[in-house]
Design a protein around this motif. Structure first.
Motif, PDB file in Angstrom:
ATOM      1  N   ALA A  89     -49.870  44.520 -54.278  1.00 51.41           N
ATOM      2  CA  ALA A  89     -49.728  45.970 -54.480  1.00 51.41           C
ATOM      3  C   ALA A  89     -51.082  46.621 -54.250  1.00 51.41           C
ATOM      4  CB  ALA A  89     -49.236  46.262 -55.890  1.00 51.41           C
ATOM      5  N   VAL A  90     -51.041  47.859 -53.778  1.00 52.18           N
ATOM      6  CA  VAL A  90     -52.271  48.615 -53.512  1.00 52.18           C
ATOM      7  C   VAL A  90     -52.103  50.006 -54.122  1.00 52.18           C
ATOM      8  CG1 VAL A  90     -53.667  49.690 -51.692  1.00 52.18           C
ATOM      9  CG2 VAL A  90     -52.762  47.372 -51.353  1.00 52.18           C
ATOM     10  N   ALA A  91     -53.062  50.426 -54.923  1.00 55.13           N
ATOM     11  CA  ALA A  91     -52.996  51.771 -55.513  1.00 55.13           C
ATOM     12  C   ALA A  91     -54.331  52.463 -55.323  1.00 55.13           C
ATOM     13  CB  ALA A  91     -52.669  51.683 -56.997  1.00 55.13           C
ATOM     14  N   HIS A  92     -54.298  53.755 -55.057  1.00 55.64           N
ATOM     15  CA  HIS A  92     -55.541  54.530 -54.965  1.00 55.64           C
ATOM     16  C   HIS A  92     -55.345  55.843 -55.706  1.00 55.64           C
ATOM     17  CE1 HIS A  92     -53.997  56.958 -51.380  1.00 55.64           C
ATOM     18  NE2 HIS A  92     -53.132  55.976 -51.496  1.00 55.64           N
ATOM     19  N   GLY A  93     -56.414  56.276 -56.391  1.00 51.37           N
ATOM     20  CA  GLY A  93     -56.272  57.387 -57.341  1.00 51.37           C
ATOM     21  C   GLY A  93     -55.818  56.753 -58.649  1.00 51.37           C
ATOM     22  N   LEU A  94     -56.494  57.091 -59.735  1.00 54.49           N
ATOM     23  CA  LEU A  94     -56.231  56.336 -60.965  1.00 54.49           C
ATOM     24  C   LEU A  94     -54.871  56.640 -61.589  1.00 54.49           C
ATOM     25  CD1 LEU A  94     -59.851  56.447 -62.384  1.00 54.49           C
ATOM     26  CD2 LEU A  94     -58.671  54.489 -61.367  1.00 54.49           C
ATOM     27  N   SER A  95     -54.294  57.814 -61.285  1.00 54.26           N
ATOM     28  CA  SER A  95     -52.956  58.049 -61.836  1.00 54.26           C
ATOM     29  C   SER A  95     -51.958  57.084 -61.190  1.00 54.26           C
ATOM     30  CB  SER A  95     -52.530  59.504 -61.658  1.00 54.26           C
ATOM     31  OG  SER A  95     -52.592  59.848 -60.314  1.00 54.26           O
ATOM     32  N   ASN A  96     -52.202  56.705 -59.938  1.00 52.85           N
ATOM     33  CA  ASN A  96     -51.354  55.681 -59.314  1.00 52.85           C
ATOM     34  C   ASN A  96     -51.651  54.296 -59.890  1.00 52.85           C
ATOM     35  OD1 ASN A  96     -49.912  57.358 -57.498  1.00 52.85           O
ATOM     36  ND2 ASN A  96     -51.723  57.455 -56.184  1.00 52.85           N
ATOM     37  N   ALA A  97     -52.918  54.048 -60.156  1.00 56.39           N
ATOM     38  CA  ALA A  97     -53.286  52.758 -60.774  1.00 56.39           C
ATOM     39  C   ALA A  97     -52.552  52.585 -62.098  1.00 56.39           C
ATOM     40  CB  ALA A  97     -54.794  52.703 -60.990  1.00 56.39           C
ATOM     41  N   LYS A  98     -52.512  53.673 -62.871  1.00 55.60           N
ATOM     42  CA  LYS A  98     -51.815  53.656 -64.165  1.00 55.60           C
ATOM     43  C   LYS A  98     -50.365  53.200 -63.996  1.00 55.60           C
ATOM     44  CE  LYS A  98     -53.297  57.128 -67.472  1.00 55.60           C
ATOM     45  NZ  LYS A  98     -53.147  58.474 -67.959  1.00 55.60           N
ATOM     46  N   LYS A  99     -49.711  53.787 -62.982  1.00 59.19           N
ATOM     47  CA  LYS A  99     -48.288  53.454 -62.768  1.00 59.19           C
ATOM     48  C   LYS A  99     -48.122  51.972 -62.470  1.00 59.19           C
ATOM     49  CE  LYS A  99     -47.189  57.960 -60.838  1.00 59.19           C
ATOM     50  NZ  LYS A  99     -47.254  58.659 -59.574  1.00 59.19           N
ATOM     51  N   VAL A 100     -48.996  51.445 -61.622  1.00 58.29           N
ATOM     52  CA  VAL A 100     -48.896  50.018 -61.262  1.00 58.29           C
ATOM     53  C   VAL A 100     -49.145  49.148 -62.495  1.00 58.29           C
ATOM     54  CG1 VAL A 100     -50.041  48.189 -59.944  1.00 58.29           C
ATOM     55  CG2 VAL A 100     -49.443  50.323 -58.824  1.00 58.29           C
ATOM     56  N   LEU A 101     -50.175  49.485 -63.246  1.00 62.86           N
ATOM     57  CA  LEU A 101     -50.505  48.666 -64.423  1.00 62.86           C
ATOM     58  C   LEU A 101     -49.377  48.721 -65.453  1.00 62.86           C
ATOM     59  CD1 LEU A 101     -54.277  49.613 -64.820  1.00 62.86           C
ATOM     60  CD2 LEU A 101     -53.340  47.526 -63.834  1.00 62.86           C
ATOM     61  N   ASP A 102     -48.784  49.901 -65.615  1.00 63.87           N
ATOM     62  CA  ASP A 102     -47.683  50.021 -66.578  1.00 63.87           C
ATOM     63  C   ASP A 102     -46.481  49.189 -66.136  1.00 63.87           C
ATOM     64  OD1 ASP A 102     -49.178  51.566 -68.257  1.00 63.87           O
ATOM     65  OD2 ASP A 102     -48.403  53.486 -67.510  1.00 63.87           O
ATOM     66  N   ARG A 103     -46.241  49.142 -64.832  1.00 60.51           N
ATOM     67  CA  ARG A 103     -45.138  48.305 -64.339  1.00 60.51           C
ATOM     68  C   ARG A 103     -45.396  46.842 -64.660  1.00 60.51           C
ATOM     69  NH1 ARG A 103     -44.281  50.235 -58.168  1.00 60.51           N
ATOM     70  NH2 ARG A 103     -44.062  52.436 -58.648  1.00 60.51           N
ATOM     71  N   VAL A 104     -46.632  46.415 -64.460  1.00 61.04           N
ATOM     72  CA  VAL A 104     -46.965  45.011 -64.751  1.00 61.04           C
ATOM     73  C   VAL A 104     -46.804  44.756 -66.248  1.00 61.04           C
ATOM     74  CG1 VAL A 104     -48.823  43.277 -64.738  1.00 61.04           C
ATOM     75  CG2 VAL A 104     -48.543  44.828 -62.790  1.00 61.04           C
ATOM     76  N   LYS A 105     -47.309  45.692 -67.039  1.00 56.98           N
ATOM     77  CA  LYS A 105     -47.257  45.548 -68.499  1.00 56.98           C
ATOM     78  C   LYS A 105     -45.826  45.453 -69.005  1.00 56.98           C
ATOM     79  CE  LYS A 105     -49.587  48.406 -71.495  1.00 56.98           C
ATOM     80  NZ  LYS A 105     -50.634  49.379 -71.839  1.00 56.98           N
ATOM     81  N   ASN A 106     -44.956  46.271 -68.398  1.00 53.56           N
ATOM     82  CA  ASN A 106     -43.561  46.306 -68.848  1.00 53.56           C
ATOM     83  C   ASN A 106     -42.703  45.225 -68.201  1.00 53.56           C
ATOM     84  OD1 ASN A 106     -44.339  48.535 -70.256  1.00 53.56           O
ATOM     85  ND2 ASN A 106     -43.711  49.973 -68.658  1.00 53.56           N
ATOM     86  N   GLY A 107     -43.322  44.352 -67.454  1.00 53.93           N
ATOM     87  CA  GLY A 107     -42.573  43.267 -66.816  1.00 53.93           C
ATOM     88  C   GLY A 107     -41.665  43.742 -65.692  1.00 53.93           C
ATOM     89  N   GLU A 108     -41.954  44.932 -65.152  1.00 53.36           N
ATOM     90  CA  GLU A 108     -41.098  45.458 -64.076  1.00 53.36           C
ATOM     91  C   GLU A 108     -41.558  45.007 -62.695  1.00 53.36           C
ATOM     92  OE1 GLU A 108     -41.441  49.640 -64.711  1.00 53.36           O
ATOM     93  OE2 GLU A 108     -40.694  49.451 -66.759  1.00 53.36           O
ATOM     94  N   ALA A 109     -42.722  44.402 -62.626  1.00 50.28           N
ATOM     95  CA  ALA A 109     -43.218  43.956 -61.310  1.00 50.28           C
ATOM     96  C   ALA A 109     -43.936  42.624 -61.486  1.00 50.28           C
ATOM     97  CB  ALA A 109     -44.184  44.990 -60.741  1.00 50.28           C
ATOM     98  N   ASN A 110     -43.863  41.830 -60.434  1.00 49.40           N
ATOM     99  CA  ASN A 110     -44.491  40.520 -60.501  1.00 49.40           C
ATOM    100  C   ASN A 110     -45.421  40.364 -59.293  1.00 49.40           C
ATOM    101  OD1 ASN A 110     -45.087  37.865 -61.026  1.00 49.40           O
ATOM    102  ND2 ASN A 110     -43.245  37.088 -59.980  1.00 49.40           N
TER     103      ASN A 110
END
Ligand code: HC1
Length: 573
Positions: A468-489
């Motif tokens: 996954a690639v994210a740029h801009g920290l609001s996008n980073a937040k979304k990616v990290l939250d997905r990982v945290k919630n087990g929605e992405a691997n």
């Protein structure tokens, strides 16, 4: 579609369009000040007012939606007088130090004053008690220039999801500042400088370190070397009228040599080195049950964000220092030794598209050589100012090469400057190291482009690697939250603090709001970065001959003890 009339001309636009946008379609330019497309659409400054038939008051066109049959007048005595009054009131509480302001000739307030024909300021009254905050290593706030447009507030909240500045107090006493009017250095600011990029005036600027570099250049005892970040080669030309995204890779060495630097080197070299370390770190974690997903660590604003807001991911961060910091450590050890120069005499200057790099260089972990590894960080804007002061016009420079050995690089190093580039560079190397085969398709286009979050699955020797690639920290937040919630691997994530990656860094040339409406600078500069890559003879980090030599002569192998000592770091909760 909706049909309306503006200044007697009919126009058809989609429903939901604002009057401001509809007028632009007709070539009618309504002045704006607080408006910033997609970021700050709040109708606060009242500079864009127009008359709408049937409405009693003047309306802010940037937030006023079109409707069928609407009749708008943008250029009446009432409209012009209102705009002038507003502007004069703003100027009456402004410090008007234009010739000495960092934004002189690139200031939206100054430009508007000229365009609206302001000849004198009719209103003189109370002025704010100004606050000058220069305690941050990266950003200076000067409220004597602030016009309360809130563009910085929106950028900090919306683009970065950080939100450390807001309007404090009420009415005339309103001031945009961190909570309780603290300094930026006392709050969880990540030093990204996105606030500077959107400020229409000089109320926010980078910490100016140019004097320190002039002093070093004038000191005959010092061996002054400079490294240029990947993204600077597609932006510095903009400051010299060469057009957005102009590629000036070869003009930079010529210009900086003439300025007096002893050697002109390239951060792309240590970007290649980073790939060797980080690629192997990824494989090590993958093969030995290490912490995954591995997250890239070269963007210091992102690192600070992770430390403040997502400390649970610190173990996921690559331990690799950024290329900037690897460069400093290698320069004051390997290069010093090779050249027979006392490292205490080497003065390392970085030219970066980034304000957070100033902070990164000052972190206590960044002294692996026994000295501060990088002495001074200048932004693209600062080096442009220095060149102008020295009478050097980049546009007139001949093509020259970077110096050896630390100026030799590959296309993989160059693409670090655009979002997705670090991931792509890593994949090029990891694929070939793992499979022992040459890549048939070197361009991983799945991770390119300005979409906020990109995902891909890449097959490497039968293993499906989710990235996954994210740029801009609001996008980073979304990616990290997905990982945290087990929605992405994911196995591997690239996060860059700034929109577009480093090409959109907070130290880059500033576009005014009008230009930002017309052009996506992240895309233009990003495309230029990929063109730089396409034209390089070598495009994979592991093929960099000087990186190979560095391992042979000095480091041993990737992840060696020496590599760990010089090139890796740790993070703080
Ligand atoms: Fe960047 Fe990097 S790409 S962080 O954006 O990894 O600033 O350009 O120099 O260090 O190489 C910035 C750019 C830069 C580092 C590299």
């Amino acid at each position: 579609m909706v049909t309306l009339t503006i200044d007697g001309q009919k126009v058809q636009v989609p429903k939901g369009t604002t009057v401001l946008e509809a007028a632009r379609k007709l070539g009618i330019k309504i002045p704006t000040l607080c408006f910033l497309k997609g970021i700050n659409e709040i109708g606060a400054c009242r500079m864009c007012v127009v008359e709408v038939k049937g409405a009693r008051n003047l309306q802010a066109s940037c937030v006023y939606p079109v409707s069928e049959g609407m009749e708008v007048l943008t250029n009446t005595p009432r409209v012009r007088e209102s705009r002038k009054t507003t502007l004069e009131l703003l100027l009456s509480d402004h410090n008007l130090e234009c010739p000495t302001c960092v934004r002189n000739l690139n200031c939206e307030l100054q430009k508007l004053s000229e365009e609206l024909g302001i000849k004198s300021i009719r209103y003189q009254g109370e002025k704010h008690k100004p606050k000058y905050d220069d305690f941050s290593p990266s950003i200076v706030r000067d409220t004597s220039k602030c016009i309360l447009c809130r563009r910085c507030v929106s950028a900090c909240h919306k683009i970065q999801g950080v939100g450390v500045i807001s309007p404090n107090h009420r009415g005339f006493n309103t001031m945009v500042a961190p909570v309780f009017d603290k300094s930026l250095s006392e709050v969880a600011c990540v030093n990204c400088g996105q606030c500077i990029l959107v400020c229409p005036v000089g109320a926010l600027k980078e910490k100016d370190d140019t004097d320190r570099v002039w002093q070093a250049l004038a000191d005959p005892e010092k061996h002054v070397i400079v490294q240029i970040a990947p993204a600077v080669r597609v932006s510095l030309g903009e400051e010299f009228g060469l057009g957005r995204g102009a590629i000036v890779t070869k003009k930079i060495p010529a210009a900086l040599r003439r300025m007096g630097f002893d050697r002109v080197f390239d951060t792309d070299f240590t970007a290649d080195l980073t790939i060797m370390e980080e690629g192997n770190e990824f494989l090590e974690r993958l093969n030995h049950g290490g912490k995954l997903p591995l997250i890239t660590s070269c963007s210091p604003g992102w690192i600070k964000f992770c430390e403040h807001y997502y400390p649970e991911f610190l173990e996921n961060l690559s331990t690799c220092k950024s290329p900037q910091q690897m460069f400093g450590a290698v320069a004051k050890t390997y290069y010093a030794e090779k050249m027979g120069i006392d490292p205490s005499k080497i003065f390392v200057v970085s030219v970066m598209p980034c304000t957070a790099k100033k902070y990164e260089a000052q972190r206590p972990e960044m002294r692996a050589s026994g000295y501060q590894d990088v002495d001074v960080v200048l932004t693209t804007r600062e080096i442009a100012r220095m060149l102008k002061e020295a009478g050097i016009d980049l546009a007139l420079m001949p093509d020259e090469e970077f110096d050896e050995p630390l100026g030799i690089s590959t296309g993989a190093g160059a693409i670090f400057g655009a979002t997705g580039g670090v991931m792509e560079a890593a994949l090029r190397t990891v694929y070939e190291v793992v499979t022992g085969k040459e890549l048939e398709r070197i361009d991983f286009t799945e991770v390119r482009g300005v979409e906020g979050i990109k995902e891909a699955t890449i097959e490497i020797d039968g293993l499906k690697v989710n990235v996954a690639v994210a740029h801009g920290l609001s996008n980073a937040k979304k990616v990290l939250d997905r990982v945290k919630n087990g929605e992405a691997n994911y196995h591997f994530i690239e996060i860059m603090c700034c929109p577009g990656g480093c090409v959109g860094g907070g130290g880059q040339p500033i576009l005014n709001a009008d230009e930002r409406m017309e052009l996506d600078y992240r895309e233009v500069r990003g495309n230029a970065i990929y063109e730089v890559d396409r034209n390089m003879p070598l495009r994979k980090s592991h093929e960099n001959p000087v990186v190979q030599q560095l391992y042979k002569e000095f480091l041993g192998h990737p992840l060696s003890e020496k590599s760990h000592e010089l090139l890796h770091t740790h993070y703080t909760k």
